[in-house]
Design an enzyme around this catalytic site. Structure first.
Site, PDB file in Angstrom:
ATOM      1  CG  ASP A 183      -0.638   6.945   2.709  1.00  0.00           C
ATOM      2  OD1 ASP A 183      -1.421   7.663   2.079  1.00  0.00           O
ATOM      3  OD2 ASP A 183      -1.014   6.689   3.954  1.00  0.00           O
ATOM      4  CG  ASP A 242      -7.869   8.255   5.497  1.00  0.00           C
ATOM      5  OD1 ASP A 242      -7.160   8.241   4.359  1.00  0.00           O
ATOM      6  OD2 ASP A 242      -6.873   8.404   6.617  1.00  0.00           O
ATOM      7  CD  GLU A 292      -4.418  10.255  -6.285  1.00  0.00           C
ATOM      8  OE1 GLU A 292      -5.683   9.899  -5.692  1.00  0.00           O
ATOM      9  OE2 GLU A 292      -4.156  11.002  -7.183  1.00  0.00           O
ATOM     10  CE  LYS A 308      -3.056   2.538   2.984  1.00  0.00           C
ATOM     11  NZ  LYS A 308      -4.018   2.493   3.980  1.00  0.00           N
TER      12      LYS A 308
HETATM   13  C1  GLA Z   1      -3.211   7.770   5.388  1.00  0.00           C
HETATM   14  C2  GLA Z   1      -4.159   6.400   4.627  1.00  0.00           C
HETATM   15  C3  GLA Z   1      -4.731   5.823   5.639  1.00  0.00           C
HETATM   16  C4  GLA Z   1      -3.403   5.296   6.534  1.00  0.00           C
HETATM   17  C5  GLA Z   1      -2.647   6.338   7.207  1.00  0.00           C
HETATM   18  C6  GLA Z   1      -1.579   5.832   7.923  1.00  0.00           C
HETATM   19  O1  GLA Z   1      -4.119   8.365   5.885  1.00  0.00           O
HETATM   20  O2  GLA Z   1      -4.957   7.270   3.589  1.00  0.00           O
HETATM   21  O3  GLA Z   1      -5.369   4.689   5.011  1.00  0.00           O
HETATM   22  O4  GLA Z   1      -2.676   4.325   5.822  1.00  0.00           O
HETATM   23  O5  GLA Z   1      -2.271   7.405   6.228  1.00  0.00           O
HETATM   24  O6  GLA Z   1      -0.782   6.799   8.467  1.00  0.00           O
END
Ligand code: GLA
Length: 434
Positions: free
Chosen positions: A190, A245, A223, A188
């Site tokens: 980020d 999120d 992203e 994953k």
């Molecule tokens: C971002 C991502 C989340 C998670 C956090 C971790 O906000 O979108 O899904 O991975 O970082 O810090």
């Protein structure tokens, strides 16, 4: 221009295109099952292709062979945030097995942010946090693989991760090599501390670095939908977050479902829209709301990544997460994202979501987003069925066929914030495939 010169130019252009395709590891993707098959008599209305538009899908997709159906597994972030360690991850792997969740498809055990030390070592390598992961990630990967599961890790296309651990921007090759050497199966990636560099520039280098390792690694872009990744990420990753999120609330979940819906035409085998991980079981929503969350995520072909503590599941949470009929909708080989097709009631809060499935079937959700119980109707005109068509309707939460001869529409009473999920299949025997 001379004919010969034209010919050699076109051969050259052809060669360049082929080389470009090879070097970026993308390929033209086709559905395993065609969207529509022909029948002696039409089942689907002429507007079917418009309702379930898939025209934006599959021009080029990653050719790493993964994500033929949306990924399933668990991720540490929604429940644990930074409170992770190797014991929690191992116990989670154990629990995925003992609950039977692994057997029904939840195979990725994904470690999110906070696994690494705050600084790289003297050779510039990432280092697992010695306090929380003293045995290292390779040992953890071996443990997880030993259970027949797969391991995912997290990094960031920026200078730091969101929790300010080292990011992988400009370290793509070193980090991908390290992940591959540990036996990582999933990354994953980020978007924090991205130095203002556009995602389209920052995400492909990690794709190429992962590809160059020779290990098959699922590539999950995160992203947050800022640069409309559905428009470009099919050539880059196996899934792409379309939104900010999620949090464990009805308001967040419904907002995200609507945002993700916009990109339905772009998803398909090899590359999926990602409306973020599941909150089912974390306590902020009711049983009905979680059932709706799970139904809609399944229908819209979202990754099914459990976000709760699977070591301590209630019977209700396990019932939702392990509904095999709902999971089968998500994992259907046709791979068409279901979408909102109809809304009535106050502010359109009585919703019908639907999507085609293989075998000439339709998945239909009646989702009551109103504050009171409501009767919701799915008219054949809205779901794309010919009006004379007679269908059987199976309720995937009650696990039974509720009628074998619905004609022109189907209705049910749905509690506030709940969603029913059905499969509609032609009931008339004469409808055989030509
Ligand atoms: C971002 C991502 C989340 C998670 C956090 C971790 O906000 O979108 O899904 O991975 O970082 O810090």
């Amino acid at each position: 221009m001379e004919k010969n010169q034209k010919q050699s130019n076109s051969v050259f252009i052809h060669l360049v295109v082929v080389l470009l395709l090879c070097s970026s590891s993308v390929s033209v993707s086709e559905r395993i099952v065609p969207l529509l098959q022909s029948y002696e008599k039409p089942i689907f209305r002429s507007n079917f292709q418009t309702i379930y538009d898939t025209s934006k899908y599959g021009v080029f997709h990653l050719s790493n062979g993964l994500a033929q159906t949306p990924q399933m597994g668990w991720n540490s972030w929604n429940f644990f945030a930074c409170n992770i360690n190797e014991t929690v991850i191992k116990e989670t792997a154990d629990a995925l097995i003992s609950t039977g969740l692994a057997d029904i498809g939840y195979v990725y055990v994904n470690i999110d942010d906070c696994w690494s030390k705050a600084t790289r070592d003297s050779k510039g390598q990432l280092v697992p946090d010695p306090k929380t992961f003293p045995s290292g990630i390779k040992a953890l990967a071996d443990y997880i693989h030993g259970k027949g599961l797969k391991i995912g890790i997290y990094s960031d296309a920026g200078a730091f991760t969101c929790q300010v651990r080292p990011g992988s921007l400009f370290h793509e090759n070193d980090d991908a090599d390290l992940f591959a050497s540990w036996g990582i199966d999933y990354l994953k990636y980020d978007n924090c501390f991205n130095l203002g560099i556009p995602p389209k520039k920052r995400y492909p280098p990690m794709r190429d670095a992962l590809n160059a390792t020779g290990r098959t690694i699922f590539y999950s872009l995160c992203e947050w939908g800022v640069d409309d990744p559905a428009l470009w990420a099919g050539t880059v990753g196996n899934s792409w977050r379309t939104t900010d999120d999620i949090n464990d609330s009805w308001a967040s979940m419904t907002t995200i479902a609507d945002l993700n819906d916009k990109w339905a035409a772009y998803a398909g085998p090899g590359g999926w829209n990602d409306p973020d991980m599941l909150e089912v079981g974390n306590g902020g929503m009711t049983y009905e709301e979680y059932r709706a969350h799970f139904s809609i995520w399944a229908l819209m072909k979202a990754p099914l990544l459990i976000g709760c503590d699977v070591r301590n599941l209630t019977a209700e949470t396990l019932e939702i997460l392990s509904n095999k009929e709902v999971i089968a909708v998500n994992q259907d080989p046709l791979g068409v994202q279901g979408r909102k097709v109809y809304a009535t009631g106050k502010d359109g809060c009585s919703e019908v979501w639907a999507g085609p499935l293989s075998g000439h079937r339709l998945a239909v959700a009646l989702w009551n987003r109103c504050s009171k119980v409501a009767t919701i109707t799915a008219p054949w005109t809205a779901v794309g069925l010919e009006s004379g068509i007679r269908v059987s309707v199976r309720d995937l939460w009650q696990h039974k066929v509720v009628t074998t001869d619905a004609v022109s529409s189907f209705s049910a009473s749905v509690n506030a914030h709940d969603s029913h999920l059905y499969i509609l299949a032609p009931a008339t025997p004469s409808y055989s495939v030509q």
